[in-house]
Design a protein around this motif. Structure first.
Motif, PDB file in Angstrom:
ATOM      1  N   GLY A   1      -1.765 114.296  -0.603  1.00  0.00           N
ATOM      2  CA  GLY A   1      -2.011 115.501  -1.399  1.00  0.00           C
ATOM      3  C   GLY A   1      -2.650 116.537  -0.489  1.00  0.00           C
ATOM      4  O   GLY A   1      -2.679 116.367   0.739  1.00  0.00           O
ATOM      5  N   ILE A   2      -3.205 117.596  -1.081  1.00  0.00           N
ATOM      6  CA  ILE A   2      -3.807 118.645  -0.260  1.00  0.00           C
ATOM      7  C   ILE A   2      -5.009 118.097   0.519  1.00  0.00           C
ATOM      8  O   ILE A   2      -5.269 118.521   1.650  1.00  0.00           O
ATOM      9  CB  ILE A   2      -4.189 119.889  -1.115  1.00  0.00           C
ATOM     10  CG1 ILE A   2      -4.651 121.056  -0.251  1.00  0.00           C
ATOM     11  CG2 ILE A   2      -5.234 119.558  -2.162  1.00  0.00           C
ATOM     12  CD1 ILE A   2      -3.607 121.624   0.636  1.00  0.00           C
TER      13      ILE A   2
ATOM     14  N   GLY B   1       3.994 108.179  -2.980  1.00  0.00           N
ATOM     15  CA  GLY B   1       4.925 108.930  -3.834  1.00  0.00           C
ATOM     16  C   GLY B   1       5.528 110.068  -3.044  1.00  0.00           C
ATOM     17  O   GLY B   1       6.004 109.889  -1.934  1.00  0.00           O
TER      18      GLY B   1
ATOM     19  N   GLY C   1       2.429 116.105  -1.572  1.00  0.00           N
ATOM     20  CA  GLY C   1       1.999 117.180  -2.481  1.00  0.00           C
ATOM     21  C   GLY C   1       1.049 116.637  -3.525  1.00  0.00           C
ATOM     22  O   GLY C   1       0.134 117.317  -3.948  1.00  0.00           O
TER      23      GLY C   1
ATOM     24  N   GLY D   1       1.790 121.197 -11.428  1.00  0.00           N
ATOM     25  CA  GLY D   1       0.428 120.724 -11.150  1.00  0.00           C
ATOM     26  C   GLY D   1      -0.448 121.916 -10.828  1.00  0.00           C
ATOM     27  O   GLY D   1      -0.412 122.913 -11.549  1.00  0.00           O
ATOM     28  N   GLY D   2      -1.218 121.826  -9.761  1.00  0.00           N
ATOM     29  CA  GLY D   2      -2.079 122.939  -9.356  1.00  0.00           C
ATOM     30  C   GLY D   2      -1.235 124.182  -9.136  1.00  0.00           C
ATOM     31  O   GLY D   2      -0.436 124.228  -8.203  1.00  0.00           O
TER      32      GLY D   2
ATOM     33  N   ARG E   1       2.554 102.265   0.100  1.00  0.00           N
ATOM     34  CA  ARG E   1       1.345 102.234  -0.722  1.00  0.00           C
ATOM     35  C   ARG E   1       0.278 101.406  -0.012  1.00  0.00           C
ATOM     36  O   ARG E   1       0.558 100.285   0.426  1.00  0.00           O
ATOM     37  CB  ARG E   1       1.655 101.613  -2.084  1.00  0.00           C
ATOM     38  CG  ARG E   1       0.399 101.451  -2.892  1.00  0.00           C
ATOM     39  CD  ARG E   1       0.627 100.916  -4.262  1.00  0.00           C
ATOM     40  NE  ARG E   1      -0.661 100.517  -4.810  1.00  0.00           N
ATOM     41  CZ  ARG E   1      -0.828  99.965  -5.987  1.00  0.00           C
ATOM     42  NH1 ARG E   1       0.214  99.747  -6.755  1.00  0.00           N
ATOM     43  NH2 ARG E   1      -2.024  99.646  -6.400  1.00  0.00           N
TER      44      ARG E   1
ATOM     45  N   SER F   1      -3.518 102.769  -8.656  1.00  0.00           N
ATOM     46  CA  SER F   1      -3.169 102.710  -7.223  1.00  0.00           C
ATOM     47  C   SER F   1      -4.400 102.711  -6.327  1.00  0.00           C
ATOM     48  O   SER F   1      -4.293 102.939  -5.128  1.00  0.00           O
ATOM     49  CB  SER F   1      -2.275 103.895  -6.864  1.00  0.00           C
ATOM     50  OG  SER F   1      -2.967 105.095  -7.127  1.00  0.00           O
TER      51      SER F   1
HETATM   52  C1  LIG Z   1      -1.567 119.741 -14.316  1.00  0.00           C
HETATM   53  C2  LIG Z   1      -2.574 120.152 -13.268  1.00  0.00           C
HETATM   54  C3  LIG Z   1      -2.875 121.493 -13.100  1.00  0.00           C
HETATM   55  C4  LIG Z   1      -3.787 121.885 -12.123  1.00  0.00           C
HETATM   56  N1  LIG Z   1      -4.008 123.224 -11.932  1.00  0.00           N
HETATM   57  C5  LIG Z   1      -4.773 123.628 -10.891  1.00  0.00           C
HETATM   58  C6  LIG Z   1      -4.844 124.995 -10.556  1.00  0.00           C
HETATM   59  O1  LIG Z   1      -4.200 125.833 -11.187  1.00  0.00           O
HETATM   60  N2  LIG Z   1      -5.621 125.356  -9.502  1.00  0.00           N
HETATM   61  C7  LIG Z   1      -6.318 124.436  -8.753  1.00  0.00           C
HETATM   62  O2  LIG Z   1      -7.017 124.830  -7.805  1.00  0.00           O
HETATM   63  N3  LIG Z   1      -6.242 123.116  -9.040  1.00  0.00           N
HETATM   64  C8  LIG Z   1      -5.472 122.700 -10.068  1.00  0.00           C
HETATM   65  N4  LIG Z   1      -5.343 121.365 -10.340  1.00  0.00           N
HETATM   66  C9  LIG Z   1      -6.102 120.422  -9.512  1.00  0.00           C
HETATM   67  C10 LIG Z   1      -5.435 120.226  -8.147  1.00  0.00           C
HETATM   68  O3  LIG Z   1      -4.038 120.143  -8.299  1.00  0.00           O
HETATM   69  C11 LIG Z   1      -5.981 118.931  -7.543  1.00  0.00           C
HETATM   70  O4  LIG Z   1      -7.398 119.002  -7.488  1.00  0.00           O
HETATM   71  C12 LIG Z   1      -5.500 118.702  -6.128  1.00  0.00           C
HETATM   72  O5  LIG Z   1      -4.105 118.900  -5.997  1.00  0.00           O
HETATM   73  C13 LIG Z   1      -5.889 117.273  -5.754  1.00  0.00           C
HETATM   74  O6  LIG Z   1      -5.496 117.027  -4.422  1.00  0.00           O
HETATM   75  P1  LIG Z   1      -5.904 115.659  -3.721  1.00  0.00           P
HETATM   76  O7  LIG Z   1      -5.292 115.658  -2.374  1.00  0.00           O
HETATM   77  O8  LIG Z   1      -7.374 115.476  -3.814  1.00  0.00           O
HETATM   78  O9  LIG Z   1      -5.302 114.512  -4.646  1.00  0.00           O
HETATM   79  P2  LIG Z   1      -3.784 114.220  -5.051  1.00  0.00           P
HETATM   80  O10 LIG Z   1      -2.996 115.468  -5.107  1.00  0.00           O
HETATM   81  O11 LIG Z   1      -3.849 113.363  -6.264  1.00  0.00           O
HETATM   82  O12 LIG Z   1      -3.246 113.374  -3.806  1.00  0.00           O
HETATM   83  C14 LIG Z   1      -3.475 112.006  -3.675  1.00  0.00           C
HETATM   84  C15 LIG Z   1      -2.197 111.387  -3.146  1.00  0.00           C
HETATM   85  O13 LIG Z   1      -2.478 110.045  -2.808  1.00  0.00           O
HETATM   86  C16 LIG Z   1      -1.372 109.248  -3.140  1.00  0.00           C
HETATM   87  N5  LIG Z   1      -1.901 107.891  -3.303  1.00  0.00           N
HETATM   88  C17 LIG Z   1      -2.757 107.451  -4.258  1.00  0.00           C
HETATM   89  N6  LIG Z   1      -3.066 106.164  -4.055  1.00  0.00           N
HETATM   90  C18 LIG Z   1      -2.375 105.785  -2.945  1.00  0.00           C
HETATM   91  C19 LIG Z   1      -2.265 104.545  -2.249  1.00  0.00           C
HETATM   92  N7  LIG Z   1      -2.934 103.458  -2.642  1.00  0.00           N
HETATM   93  N8  LIG Z   1      -1.456 104.498  -1.153  1.00  0.00           N
HETATM   94  C20 LIG Z   1      -0.759 105.602  -0.735  1.00  0.00           C
HETATM   95  N9  LIG Z   1      -0.823 106.785  -1.374  1.00  0.00           N
HETATM   96  C21 LIG Z   1      -1.630 106.877  -2.462  1.00  0.00           C
HETATM   97  C22 LIG Z   1      -0.836 109.855  -4.432  1.00  0.00           C
HETATM   98  O14 LIG Z   1       0.537 109.532  -4.616  1.00  0.00           O
HETATM   99  C23 LIG Z   1      -1.061 111.340  -4.171  1.00  0.00           C
HETATM  100  O15 LIG Z   1       0.080 111.970  -3.628  1.00  0.00           O
HETATM  101  C24 LIG Z   1      -4.440 120.924 -11.309  1.00  0.00           C
HETATM  102  C25 LIG Z   1      -4.148 119.568 -11.487  1.00  0.00           C
HETATM  103  C26 LIG Z   1      -3.221 119.186 -12.446  1.00  0.00           C
HETATM  104  C27 LIG Z   1      -2.894 117.714 -12.588  1.00  0.00           C
END
Ligand SMILES: Cc1cc2nc3c(=O)[nH]c(=O)nc-3n(C[C@H](O)[C@H](O)[C@H](O)COP(=O)(O)OP(=O)(O)OC[C@H]3O[C@@H](n4cnc5c(N)ncnc54)[C@H](O)[C@@H]3O)c2cc1C
Length: 367
Positions: free
Chosen positions: A29-30, A55, A58, A74-75, A259, A303
């Motif tokens: 993810g980000i 997955g 993104g 999503g975001g 995973r 996960s």
């Molecule tokens: C519907 C929705 C709307 C949103 N709107 C906004 C918005 O408008 N503005 C804003 O700033 N934020 C928004 N957010 C929040 C923002 O999208 C999230 O805070 C941010 O994208 C999270 O990023 P991350 O990298 O922390 O986690 P994630 O994006 O959840 O990335 C984690 C990644 O890890 C992978 N993963 C998990 N476990 C494992 C494993 N065991 N092995 C391998 N891979 C694994 C997952 O598949 C995933 O791709 C929104 C969220 C949602 C759901």
């Protein structure tokens, strides 16, 4: 014979000195993608980075394609005061566009009780008529809160780092920590906002952004959500997920579509076991000097990683709130261009349990 041993030993020491540090990042993810990119920028070839994503790249920045059209699922909005994200977008050569445009309405399950206008002065007058000065007071409150958030950048530039989210918020401004101790609705009432304003406009925004009412969100996250309905918002042309894709590309990290099942600390390195739980043959274990986990780890996450060999167990309190995104396809009404400008192209409702219709958000904005 001894001589050979010495040569082998010297070679392994030299190899250890020149070998890049092996870094494993869990999560594409980000969080994971930007970690990979910043590590590369800081350490260049001294880092050998592998990124695990089970997955699609993104994570929660995702688009859905419907009928050949792509929509953010999503975001979707990025606040322009988010300096890290804005710099990242620019440095990755991506373009932005206004995150939301057009007009919005408040739907009470039967009718639109408020519609904004394409002309902002008219919208302001309508808001003033319905909610008095609360809208303008809220704007001032949000600006003051965002100014406190801004404090983090100079701290980060000076190399500060924090062990917990509480420490980070405390460093921005201690008054922000207090906001996590009471619900948004209570905080706004104590700050003198009218009941009608909270139950109508504020509730519609928090339901739309978080699927939760203001009495279920603490005031800090609630104010962040309200800032996400303001006008200083942007998004990436073509989809926000591209920030992740490009960051991973430019980081030069090896992408492993696997995973991660477990991370084990041996005392010297971290063993990362990947595979699919139901397929024992798919398991592989690799060794890393450093592992960064950038994926949700709370109990409710199927996960989540199994942590082994750590001196003390890691705590991940809380659970995630599940949010559904609904896309509604409808026939556009035939109307004159002038009339169309004044029709709400986004509808919020606070009465989302009432049916029919269970309408929480209609967005016509394509990427
Ligand atoms: C519907 C929705 C709307 C949103 N709107 C906004 C918005 O408008 N503005 C804003 O700033 N934020 C928004 N957010 C929040 C923002 O999208 C999230 O805070 C941010 O994208 C999270 O990023 P991350 O990298 O922390 O986690 P994630 O994006 O959840 O990335 C984690 C990644 O890890 C992978 N993963 C998990 N476990 C494992 C494993 N065991 N092995 C391998 N891979 C694994 C997952 O598949 C995933 O791709 C929104 C969220 C949602 C759901």
């Amino acid at each position: 014979m001894y001589h050979c041993h010495w040569i082998a030993l010297i070679l392994s020491v030299v190899a250890a000195r020149v070998a890049a540090v092996k870094i494993g990042i869990v999560g594409g993810g980000i969080g994971g993608a930007s970690t990979a990119l910043y590590i590369r920028r800081l350490f260049g070839d001294d880092a050998d980075i592998e990124l695990f994503e089970m997955g699609r790249l993104g994570g929660r920045l995702a688009v859905e394609e419907l009928d050949g059209h792509r929509y953010e699922a999503g975001g979707s909005v990025i606040h322009t005061k988010n300096r890290c994200m804005m710099e990242l977008i620019e440095s990755l050569g991506l373009q932005t566009k206004p995150a939301m445009g057009g007009t919005f309405g408040l739907w009470n399950g039967r009718e639109l009780v408020f519609t904004s206008s394409a002309w902002s002065a008219i919208t302001s007058a309508k808001l003033l008529w319905r909610y008095g000065s609360d809208v303008f007071r809220l704007r001032r409150l949000l600006s003051a809160t965002l100014a406190k958030f801004d404090g983090i950048y100079s701290l980060l530039d000076s190399g500060a780092a924090y062990d917990t989210v509480e420490d980070l918020i405390m460093a921005m401004d201690p008054s922000l920590v207090k906001l996590t101790g009471l619900p948004l609705s209570q905080y706004l009432k104590l700050s003198g906002f009218q009941e009608g304003f909270i139950s109508e406009l504020v509730t519609a925004v928090t339901l739309n952004n978080y699927g939760q009412r203001p009495d279920r969100l603490h005031a800090l996250v609630g104010l962040v959500g309200l800032a996400g309905a303001g006008d200083e918002l942007t998004s990436v042309l073509g989809g926000n997920y591209q920030v992740v894709e490009r960051a991973v590309q430019q980081s030069g990290a090896t992408l492993r579509s696997e995973r991660v099942l477990a991370v084990e600390f041996t005392g010297e390195s971290f063993l990362v076991t990947t595979g699919w739980a139901a397929e024992p043959d798919s398991r592989q274990t690799r060794s890393y000097d450093i592992v960064v986990v950038a994926a949700p780890q709370t109990e409710d996450q199927p996960s989540r990683v199994e942590w082994l060999g750590l001196p003390a167990p890691l705590q991940f309190p809380g659970t995630y709130h599940q949010l559904s995104v609904t896309f509604v396809e409808a026939q556009a009404m035939e109307m004159s261009a002038l009339a169309a400008r004044n029709v709400a192209n986004m509808a919020y409702t606070r009465w989302y349990n009432r049916s029919p219709p269970d309408l929480r958000k209609i967005e016509h904005t394509e990427l």
